[in-house]
Design an enzyme around this catalytic site. Structure first.
Site, PDB file in Angstrom:
ATOM      1  N   GLY A  80      42.444  33.435  41.128  1.00 57.82           N
ATOM      2  CA  GLY A  80      41.310  32.587  40.762  1.00 57.82           C
ATOM      3  C   GLY A  80      41.764  31.186  40.395  1.00 57.82           C
TER       4      GLY A  80
ATOM      5  N   ARG B 131      34.302  36.931  42.645  1.00 57.78           N
ATOM      6  CA  ARG B 131      34.305  36.180  41.381  1.00 57.78           C
ATOM      7  C   ARG B 131      33.434  34.925  41.457  1.00 57.78           C
ATOM      8  NH1 ARG B 131      40.295  36.005  39.123  1.00 57.78           N
ATOM      9  NH2 ARG B 131      39.170  35.248  37.298  1.00 57.78           N
TER      10      ARG B 131
ATOM     11  N   GLN C  86      40.179  26.882  33.828  1.00 58.53           N
ATOM     12  CA  GLN C  86      40.159  26.712  35.287  1.00 58.53           C
ATOM     13  C   GLN C  86      39.115  25.693  35.689  1.00 58.53           C
ATOM     14  OE1 GLN C  86      39.753  30.643  36.975  1.00 58.53           O
ATOM     15  NE2 GLN C  86      41.868  31.186  36.481  1.00 58.53           N
TER      16      GLN C  86
ATOM     17  N   ASP D  80      43.639  36.610  28.344  1.00 58.59           N
ATOM     18  CA  ASP D  80      44.335  37.472  29.310  1.00 58.59           C
ATOM     19  C   ASP D  80      45.089  38.612  28.620  1.00 58.59           C
ATOM     20  OD1 ASP D  80      43.412  35.896  31.373  1.00 58.59           O
ATOM     21  OD2 ASP D  80      45.223  34.684  31.503  1.00 58.59           O
TER      22      ASP D  80
ATOM     23  N   LYS E 260      36.832  38.721  35.477  1.00 59.24           N
ATOM     24  CA  LYS E 260      38.257  38.504  35.788  1.00 59.24           C
ATOM     25  C   LYS E 260      38.614  39.306  37.046  1.00 59.24           C
ATOM     26  CE  LYS E 260      39.160  35.744  32.318  1.00 59.24           C
ATOM     27  NZ  LYS E 260      39.455  34.321  32.587  1.00 59.24           N
TER      28      LYS E 260
HETATM   29  C1  S3P Z   1      43.784  30.220  33.541  1.00 62.87           C
HETATM   30  C2  S3P Z   1      42.654  30.209  32.765  1.00 62.87           C
HETATM   31  C3  S3P Z   1      41.946  31.418  32.315  1.00 62.87           C
HETATM   32  C4  S3P Z   1      42.829  32.652  32.459  1.00 62.87           C
HETATM   33  C5  S3P Z   1      43.510  32.694  33.785  1.00 62.87           C
HETATM   34  C6  S3P Z   1      44.404  31.479  33.969  1.00 62.87           C
HETATM   35  C7  S3P Z   1      44.379  28.946  33.943  1.00 62.87           C
HETATM   36  O1  S3P Z   1      40.774  31.593  33.086  1.00 62.87           O
HETATM   37  O2  S3P Z   1      42.063  33.816  32.269  1.00 62.87           O
HETATM   38  O3  S3P Z   1      44.309  33.855  33.907  1.00 62.87           O
HETATM   39  O4  S3P Z   1      45.533  28.920  34.387  1.00 62.87           O
HETATM   40  O5  S3P Z   1      43.688  27.920  33.829  1.00 62.87           O
HETATM   41  P1  S3P Z   1      39.409  30.830  32.693  1.00 62.87           P
HETATM   42  O6  S3P Z   1      39.748  29.427  32.529  1.00 62.87           O
HETATM   43  O7  S3P Z   1      38.478  31.039  33.837  1.00 62.87           O
HETATM   44  O8  S3P Z   1      38.936  31.515  31.452  1.00 62.87           O
END
Ligand code: S3P
Length: 450
Positions: free
Chosen positions: A96, A124, A180, A329, A356
């Site tokens: 993701g 997702r 993200q 996580d 997730k």
């Molecule tokens: C991440 C942000 C998190 C996390 C993912 C990695 C990142 O997701 O759960 O494993 O590297 O920015 P979200 O920002 O969607 O919560």
């Protein structure tokens, strides 16, 4: 598909082990190195499939990456105006982070691209990036998921931006705290005609902000507000070197095994301890677990430490709010700790776990029940009634294709009354390719069956 066979521990875990490089920081390091005007060196790269997907994407866009196959990547950056159109769709696999961060980068490009992923990633939610990127003038669309309020998912089609056109400035309030989404929007802001101003409900992990700031970009943060000014010159970002810290999200599985094992002393080396990410440490301490932290310097604004876990008696507690976000996580492995604590542990404010790599609330509850532990779902979390004494019931469980569920099952299996089988365990390679070997190095018996 690979399965793991986990034997109950017959002796205390002990030793000091490395853990794979931080997955979040590695994605960002590859992306930013590609956008510099020279050769950057990334040390400690760990070849988890998610990070390799990001590496491959930039190779597809004309970035030369020399890889010594021992963890050092030399990335020959092409500047902000030097990426070239990929010949094929970019395959983000299970990642993701790859898909969302790349969408931000691709939104600013004068060429068209397509982002695809595996079955889990193709379920997702992507509206969270498609909508705000569209708001700033990006040409981007997802694929209707069907059923739920117009949500779109992968594949994503991005660009091209018309020749000579830049993205618009953006002021945006994120509906959910998400690094993200924040990072996709900040990265797109490198190709904008004015600032990117974002506000989150709570502060999500700030690796992108730290890296952009360490690379000399004009970025200001005040609590949950962040503002990035686009650089005037596409060749303004200097190449850099980074020693990637170990991933606390991977270390957590090893440290949890140590906390639960009588007589254990287990250390993870050079592990990232960025405070926006280190909720696991605080949750363990809240449950009464003993972790000691010895600082080991920092690289490009990211602190590292050696972390040692010792066997500890744990007590059930409530975990929610910003503490849960800083460990989002690590909630699956915290659930394994709760399974061995005295009393009830309630996890709340973690509805994001439903979107997730799997619906992790449902997956965790089913997993704990398979090991004979009482657990129940709520809409925004779950509760666990700990079973501190005796052994858990050995189980045969399916990972649902989710690496963190597979690793949580493995740790629980160490404390069961017979061999545990974890089916569909190949997914562990997305983040921790040497997981089974690392546990063996500490004294566990974990076999991989192809
Ligand atoms: C991440 C942000 C998190 C996390 C993912 C990695 C990142 O997701 O759960 O494993 O590297 O920015 P979200 O920002 O969607 O919560």
């Amino acid at each position: 598909m690979a399965r793991l066979i986990v034997q109950p521990l017959s002796r205390p875990l002990s030793g000091s082990v490395p853990v794979p490089a931080d997955k979040s920081i590695s994605h960002r390091a590859v992306i930013m190195a590609a956008l510099t005007h020279g050769c950057s060196e990334l040390a400690g790269f760990s070849y988890g499939e998610d990070n390799v997907a990001t590496q491959r994407a930039f190779s597809q866009m004309g970035v030369r990456i020399e890889d010594d196959a021992h963890g050092t990547l030399r990335v020959h950056g092409v500047g902000l105006a030097g990426l070239t159109a990929p010949a094929d769709a970019i395959d983000c696999g299970n990642s993701g982070t790859t898909m969302r961060l790349l969408a931000g980068v691709l939104a600013g490009q004068p060429f068209a691209s397509r982002l695809v992923g595996d079955a889990s990633l193709t379920r997702r939610p992507m509206t969270r990036i498609v909508q705000p990127l569209g708001q700033r003038g990006a040409v981007i669309s997802g694929t209707p998921r069907g059923g739920d309020g117009g949500e779109v998912t992968a594949p994503l089609s991005v660009g091209p931006l018309p020749a000579g056109r830049r993205l618009d400035p953006l002021e945006y309030q994120l509906p959910v705290a998400s690094a993200q989404v924040k990072s996709a929007l900040l990265l797109s802001g490198l190709w904008a005609s004015g600032p990117t101003l974002l506000r989150e409900p709570l502060v999500s992990r700030d690796h992108t902000e730290r890296m952009l700031s360490a690379l000399g970009l004009l970025i200001e943060t005040a609590g949950p507000i962040v503002k990035l000014h686009p650089p005037a010159d596409p060749l303004s970002i200097d190449p850099f070197s980074i020693e990637l810290p170990g991933d606390l999200s991977a270390a957590a599985f090893v440290l949890a095994a140590g906390l639960l094992c009588e007589g254990a002393v287990v250390t993870t080396r050079a592990t990232g301890v960025n405070p926006t990410r280190s909720g696991f440490i605080d949750i363990v301490r809240r449950l009464g677990g003993e972790l000691s932290i010895a600082p080991r310097g920092e690289s490009l604004g990211e602190p590292r430490a050696e972390i040692t876990a010792r066997h500890s008696g744990l007590r059930g507690q409530s975990v929610g709010g910003e503490l849960a976000l800083r460990a989002i996580d690590e909630i699956p492995i915290c659930a394994a700790l709760a399974a061995r604590a005295t009393g009830v542990t309630r996890f709340f404010d973690v509805a994001e776990l439903r979107v997730k790599e799997s619906d992790r609330i449902a997956a965790i509850v089913a997993l704990l029940q398979a090991f004979g532990v009482d657990a129940s779902e709520h809409e925004d979390g779950f509760s666990v009634e700990g079973r501190p004494g005796g052994r858990l019931r050995a189980a045969q469980v399916d990972s649902r294709g989710d690496h963190r569920i597979a690793m949580t099952a493995t740790v629980l299996g160490l404390f069961a009354d017979g061999p545990t089988v974890v089916d569909d365990a190949g997914c562990i390679a997305t983040s921790f390719p040497r997981f089974a070997g690392t546990l063996r190095a500490l004294g566990a018996e974990v076999e991989v069956e192809p």
